[in-house]
Design an enzyme around this catalytic site. Structure first.
Site, PDB file in Angstrom:
ATOM      1  N   ARG A  99      -1.939   6.487   8.123  1.00 18.38           N
ATOM      2  CA  ARG A  99      -1.645   5.724   8.989  1.00 18.38           C
ATOM      3  C   ARG A  99      -0.337   5.331   9.473  1.00 18.38           C
ATOM      4  O   ARG A  99       0.679   5.305   9.304  1.00 18.38           O
ATOM      5  CB  ARG A  99      -1.054   4.137   7.971  1.00 18.38           C
ATOM      6  CG  ARG A  99      -2.395   3.514   7.326  1.00 18.38           C
ATOM      7  CD  ARG A  99      -3.340   2.578   8.311  1.00 18.38           C
ATOM      8  NE  ARG A  99      -3.198   2.104   9.185  1.00 18.38           N
ATOM      9  CZ  ARG A  99      -2.849   1.093   8.042  1.00 18.38           C
ATOM     10  NH1 ARG A  99      -3.141   0.041   7.227  1.00 18.38           N
ATOM     11  NH2 ARG A  99      -2.565  -0.149   9.928  1.00 18.38           N
ATOM     12  N   ARG A 157       2.443   4.601 -16.238  1.00 20.01           N
ATOM     13  CA  ARG A 157       3.353   3.856 -17.552  1.00 20.01           C
ATOM     14  C   ARG A 157       4.361   4.163 -18.650  1.00 20.01           C
ATOM     15  O   ARG A 157       5.075   3.975 -18.786  1.00 20.01           O
ATOM     16  CB  ARG A 157       1.995   3.294 -18.675  1.00 20.01           C
ATOM     17  CG  ARG A 157       1.097   2.614 -18.322  1.00 20.01           C
ATOM     18  CD  ARG A 157      -0.090   2.536 -19.224  1.00 20.01           C
ATOM     19  NE  ARG A 157      -0.527   4.162 -19.395  1.00 20.01           N
ATOM     20  CZ  ARG A 157      -2.093   4.225 -18.576  1.00 20.01           C
ATOM     21  NH1 ARG A 157      -2.200   3.772 -18.231  1.00 20.01           N
ATOM     22  NH2 ARG A 157      -2.502   5.853 -19.295  1.00 20.01           N
ATOM     23  N   ARG A 186       0.855  -0.711   0.028  1.00 19.13           N
ATOM     24  CA  ARG A 186      -0.295   0.149   0.159  1.00 19.13           C
ATOM     25  C   ARG A 186       1.022   1.232  -0.142  1.00 19.13           C
ATOM     26  O   ARG A 186       2.102   1.724   0.516  1.00 19.13           O
ATOM     27  CB  ARG A 186      -0.915   0.170   1.088  1.00 19.13           C
ATOM     28  CG  ARG A 186      -2.130  -0.813   1.142  1.00 19.13           C
ATOM     29  CD  ARG A 186      -3.182  -0.522   0.397  1.00 19.13           C
ATOM     30  NE  ARG A 186      -3.095   1.173   0.660  1.00 19.13           N
ATOM     31  CZ  ARG A 186      -4.276   2.053   1.158  1.00 19.13           C
ATOM     32  NH1 ARG A 186      -5.554   1.031   1.906  1.00 19.13           N
ATOM     33  NH2 ARG A 186      -4.701   2.749   0.881  1.00 19.13           N
ATOM     34  N   GLU A 245     -11.603   6.583  -5.224  1.00 17.42           N
ATOM     35  CA  GLU A 245     -11.969   5.996  -3.322  1.00 17.42           C
ATOM     36  C   GLU A 245     -13.578   6.758  -3.657  1.00 17.42           C
ATOM     37  O   GLU A 245     -14.277   7.982  -3.739  1.00 17.42           O
ATOM     38  CB  GLU A 245     -11.497   7.129  -3.329  1.00 17.42           C
ATOM     39  CG  GLU A 245     -11.447   6.704  -1.588  1.00 17.42           C
ATOM     40  CD  GLU A 245      -9.965   5.232  -1.611  1.00 17.42           C
ATOM     41  OE1 GLU A 245     -10.208   4.780  -0.835  1.00 17.42           O
ATOM     42  OE2 GLU A 245      -9.635   5.503  -2.527  1.00 17.42           O
ATOM     43  N   ARG A 247      -4.238   6.869  -3.218  1.00 20.81           N
ATOM     44  CA  ARG A 247      -4.088   6.032  -3.019  1.00 20.81           C
ATOM     45  C   ARG A 247      -3.551   4.935  -3.934  1.00 20.81           C
ATOM     46  O   ARG A 247      -3.967   4.509  -5.113  1.00 20.81           O
ATOM     47  CB  ARG A 247      -4.559   4.992  -2.718  1.00 20.81           C
ATOM     48  CG  ARG A 247      -5.103   6.035  -1.322  1.00 20.81           C
ATOM     49  CD  ARG A 247      -6.866   5.491  -0.028  1.00 20.81           C
ATOM     50  NE  ARG A 247      -6.812   6.458   0.509  1.00 20.81           N
ATOM     51  CZ  ARG A 247      -7.300   7.767   1.105  1.00 20.81           C
ATOM     52  NH1 ARG A 247      -7.512   8.243  -0.078  1.00 20.81           N
ATOM     53  NH2 ARG A 247      -7.735   7.888   2.323  1.00 20.81           N
ATOM     54  N   TYR A 303       4.070   5.868   2.947  1.00 20.49           N
ATOM     55  CA  TYR A 303       2.514   6.920   2.885  1.00 20.49           C
ATOM     56  C   TYR A 303       3.384   8.635   2.753  1.00 20.49           C
ATOM     57  O   TYR A 303       4.631   8.330   3.488  1.00 20.49           O
ATOM     58  CB  TYR A 303       1.959   7.219   4.352  1.00 20.49           C
ATOM     59  CG  TYR A 303       0.551   5.994   4.339  1.00 20.49           C
ATOM     60  CD1 TYR A 303      -0.247   6.106   3.592  1.00 20.49           C
ATOM     61  CD2 TYR A 303       1.485   4.809   4.721  1.00 20.49           C
ATOM     62  CE1 TYR A 303      -1.115   5.331   3.801  1.00 20.49           C
ATOM     63  CE2 TYR A 303       0.630   3.478   4.475  1.00 20.49           C
ATOM     64  CZ  TYR A 303      -0.337   3.759   3.402  1.00 20.49           C
ATOM     65  OH  TYR A 303      -1.672   2.337   3.371  1.00 20.49           O
ATOM     66  N   CYS A 361      -7.177   2.875 -12.826  1.00 21.32           N
ATOM     67  CA  CYS A 361      -7.377   4.014 -12.039  1.00 21.32           C
ATOM     68  C   CYS A 361      -8.579   4.002 -11.565  1.00 21.32           C
ATOM     69  O   CYS A 361      -9.533   3.206 -12.276  1.00 21.32           O
ATOM     70  CB  CYS A 361      -7.050   5.441 -12.815  1.00 21.32           C
ATOM     71  SG  CYS A 361      -5.516   5.719 -13.206  1.00 21.32           S
TER      72      CYS A 361
END
Length: 127
Positions: free
Chosen positions: A115, A62, A6, A77, A89, A107, A74
């Site tokens: 987080r 890419r 992540r 959210e 994200r 992050y 893509c």
């Protein structure tokens, strides 16, 4: 074994150049932190908050040398009231021998607030 890696980053504005630059920065940092080669990546899913619509972040992936064959998609959210704005994200599905707890999730910028438990772990392991 396939593991999820992540990452998240924020941008200061929905400007195509910044969206692409910061997406690229995040993906490269995720790869560096976890010693990921493009051939190790099964797929990448990138989501953005709904306030980002000026560019497809997948385009940034890419354009990274040797990443042009990695499947990237893509999406937006969920639009949850009070959630962090201008956030990108990334979920990378990677073939790796690392255990779940050995994975370094990345992050950056304001996204460190998402987080703090993982951000602190990353900072401790890099010192």
């Amino acid at each position: 074994m396939i593991r999820g890696v992540r990452g998240a980053i924020t941008v200061s504005a929905d400007q195509p150049e910044e969206v692409l630059q910061e997406t690229r920065r995040l993906v490269l940092e995720m790869a560096r932190e976890n010693k990921i080669e493009p051939d190790h990546v099964a797929s990448v899913i990138i989501s953005t908050t709904t306030d980002i619509s000026s560019a497809f972040p997948a385009k940034a992936v890419r354009t990274i040398e040797e990443w042009n064959f990695v499947p990237v998609m893509c999406t937006h959210e969920m639009d949850v009231p009070g959630s962090m704005p201008l956030c990108i994200r990334v979920m990378m599905h990677v073939n790796t021998e690392l255990s779940q707890k050995e994975i370094h999730h990345v992050y950056l910028n304001e996204a460190t607030k998402l987080r703090p438990d993982l951000t602190a772990k990353s900072q401790v392991s890099s010192t």
